[in-house]
Design an enzyme around this catalytic site. Structure first.
Site, PDB file in Angstrom:
ATOM      1  N   ASP A 325       0.832  -1.207   0.000  1.00 54.91           N
ATOM      2  CA  ASP A 325       0.000   0.000   0.000  1.00 54.91           C
ATOM      3  C   ASP A 325       0.866   1.256   0.000  1.00 54.91           C
ATOM      4  OD1 ASP A 325       0.895  -0.654   2.606  1.00 54.91           O
ATOM      5  OD2 ASP A 325      -0.568   0.726   3.464  1.00 54.91           O
ATOM      6  N   GLU A 326       0.273   2.354  -0.416  1.00 59.34           N
ATOM      7  CA  GLU A 326       0.864   3.694  -0.300  1.00 59.34           C
ATOM      8  C   GLU A 326       2.319   3.739  -0.779  1.00 59.34           C
ATOM      9  OE1 GLU A 326      -1.831   5.505   3.308  1.00 59.34           O
ATOM     10  OE2 GLU A 326      -0.094   4.284   3.860  1.00 59.34           O
TER      11      GLU A 326
END
Length: 517
Positions: A325-326
């Site tokens: 993620d991210e």
């Protein structure tokens, strides 16, 4: 004559007093349980635990262990010996038997002569014990002798879970939590039949698991946390103790090494993992998206292989979570390249890939599971990407941040937590259906739900409790109970009845005005 008449009047008065002072004790209704059972048939006489009660178990190691677990809960509060036996009738019986229970289901029968919990597998027996706990008065959870009485309502519960994956995540990277603290959380999760503990073991602020081939990861990368505290890490023995304890509560540990982003602790520990060959300083803030492993360097994949190999070797469960993620500092092209190289490494060491749902923008491996953490109003194209992957065989775990992220504030006045995903009161956290939440995703793709607790603002056990309770109970019900039982007005009454049990257990909780405490 007068003396005889007086004696008769006294006897009559005493009898009347006795009848009035000792009404039949009220038992908790069978349908007051959280998560709601699949089927409840009340009726018949209740069973009362007394000094003569015994706990009868099958003569197997697992049944004995579950019986002893139950006895250790009941003995302090009842003051009774409650011996374990393998023969004889009456009392509490834990019975393994073939039947339509599945891997985790059970049947609980209660009547005048005793309570019998029947399951095909030990996990089902253990879940049945959690139900029995809730059918007894909350004072049964206390560690000193209580007055009782200890009555279980008559009838039958037949129960099995809706989803096989019912998880909770604890972020031990932003703030470190000791083995004892993790065990305490495991016991809280077990109350509500949660069966997966996802441990977020690495992030920008801290690396929490010892890796022999890269020792500075834990020694240096684990030496701090958000706000600049001392951090900490788990030795392999520590981690294995967590895994063992979780297994004793029928939870499977899912370890996560987040990559290619959220990796500053690793980059600070080893300069060669950085594209420029320079290690950044340790990080104690709360920003995200600024770090990335160097996708073009061969040493990156030596690192990944070593970490996954060593972690898989001490993880008996099926899954290994690789984050994803991210990764804002990783180009899309590099992200896809990285995931294409890393997923086969997980398979090489015998584990199934779980990753945050951004993996669906790459090429999810066959059998991989994507963990969706978007919002109700997440961009339609992103949702469609996840749904398409699900249509193509990728499994889904649902963790919508504006529903069951346990670190979201309840209200603007909540002293802990964050609000980037919105304010999440108890009703909002409960009142959705995993089966139809993500448009276009086949129901068959939904593996279950998971309630994550990110710990940027969470430091103590009390902090954990105040954000987790009461919302965890709702997340557990979403994972366990049939969709047909899902009703906020009924649930909030059952939830309110849990408060006295939490009080007895020393669990703090948010007294939401939405719940009739």
């Amino acid at each position: 004559m007068a003396r005889v008449l007086g004696c008769l009047l006294l006897v009559a008065a005493a009898g009347a007093f006795t009848v009035g002072a000792a009404p039949a004790p009220k038992a908790t209704p069978l349908d007051r349980v959280v998560p709601a059972p699949a089927s409840v048939t009340p009726g018949g006489s209740p069973y009362r635990i007394t000094r003569g009660t015994r706990i009868r178990v099958d003569d197997t190691r697992e049944a004995r262990r579950i019986g002893e677990y139950l006895a250790e809960i009941l003995r302090p509060s009842t003051g009774y010996l409650l011996p374990l036996v393998t023969q004889g009738g009456g009392g509490i019986r834990l019975r393994l038997s073939k039947g339509p229970f599945g891997a985790e289901g059970y049947r609980l029968d209660s009547g005048r002569d005793g309570v019998t919990i029947t399951a095909a597998e030990p996990a089902g027996l253990f879940h049945g014990v959690q139900t029995l706990r809730q059918l007894l008065p909350p004072a049964v959870e206390k560690k000193s002798v209580q007055p009782g009485p200890w009555v279980v309502a008559g009838g039958t519960i037949e129960d099995s879970p809706r989803y096989a994956y019912r998880g909770a995540m604890l972020d031990v990277s932003r703030h470190f939590f000791t083995v004892a603290q993790v065990k305490r959380y495991i016991d809280e999760l077990a109350l509500y039949k949660v069966n997966k503990l996802h441990l977020h073991l690495s992030d920008d602020q801290g690396w929490r698991i010892a890796i022999d081939s890269w020792p500075r990861l834990a020694a240096y990368g684990g030496s701090t946390e958000v706000g600049g505290g001392g951090g900490g890490h788990y030795t392999k023995a520590d981690y294995q103790e967590i895994v063992r304890y979780a297994a004793s509560r029928y939870l499977e540990v899912v370890p996560e090494i987040d990559m290619p982003g959220h990796t500053n602790a690793a980059l600070a520990s080893y300069a060669e993992l950085n594209c420029n060959g320079t290690a950044p300083p340790l990080y104690t803030g709360t920003e995200v998206g600024f770090s990335s492993l160097c996708v073009g360097k061969d040493v990156t994949y030596d690192f990944v292989d070593d970490v996954i190999r060593e972690l898989a070797a001490i993880t008996p469960g099926r899954y290994l979570h690789i984050g994803g993620d991210e990764a804002h500092s990783t180009s899309h092209e590099d992200y896809v390249k990285f995931m294409d190289r890393v997923q086969p490494v997980v398979a090489k060491y015998g584990k199934t890939v779980i990753a945050w749902h951004q993996i669906t923008g790459a090429h999810p491996a066959k059998g991989a599971i994507a963990q969706y953490w978007g919002l109700d109003d997440t961009d339609a194209a992103e949702k469609a990407q996840v749904a398409k992957a699900a249509q193509n065989g990728t499994g889904l775990i649902l963790s919508p941040a504006d529903r069951i992220y346990l670190d979201m504030k309840y209200t603007e006045d909540t002293p802990l937590g964050q609000d980037w995903a919105g304010l999440v009161e108890v009703k909002r956290s409960y009142d959705w259906d995993p089966g139809n939440y993500l448009a276009g995703a086949p129901r068959s793709a939904i593996r279950g739900v998971e309630a994550p607790l990110w710990t940027e603002t969470i430091v103590t056990d009390a902090d954990i409790d105040s954000m987790v309770f009461p919302r965890l109970a709702g997340a557990a019900e979403l994972g366990w109970s049939p969709a047909a039982t899902h009703d906020w007005d009924a649930y909030k009454v059952r939830l309110a009845a849990q408060a006295a049990r939490w009080d007895a257990l020393g669990i703090g909780y948010y007294r939401s005005p939405e719940v009739p405490w």
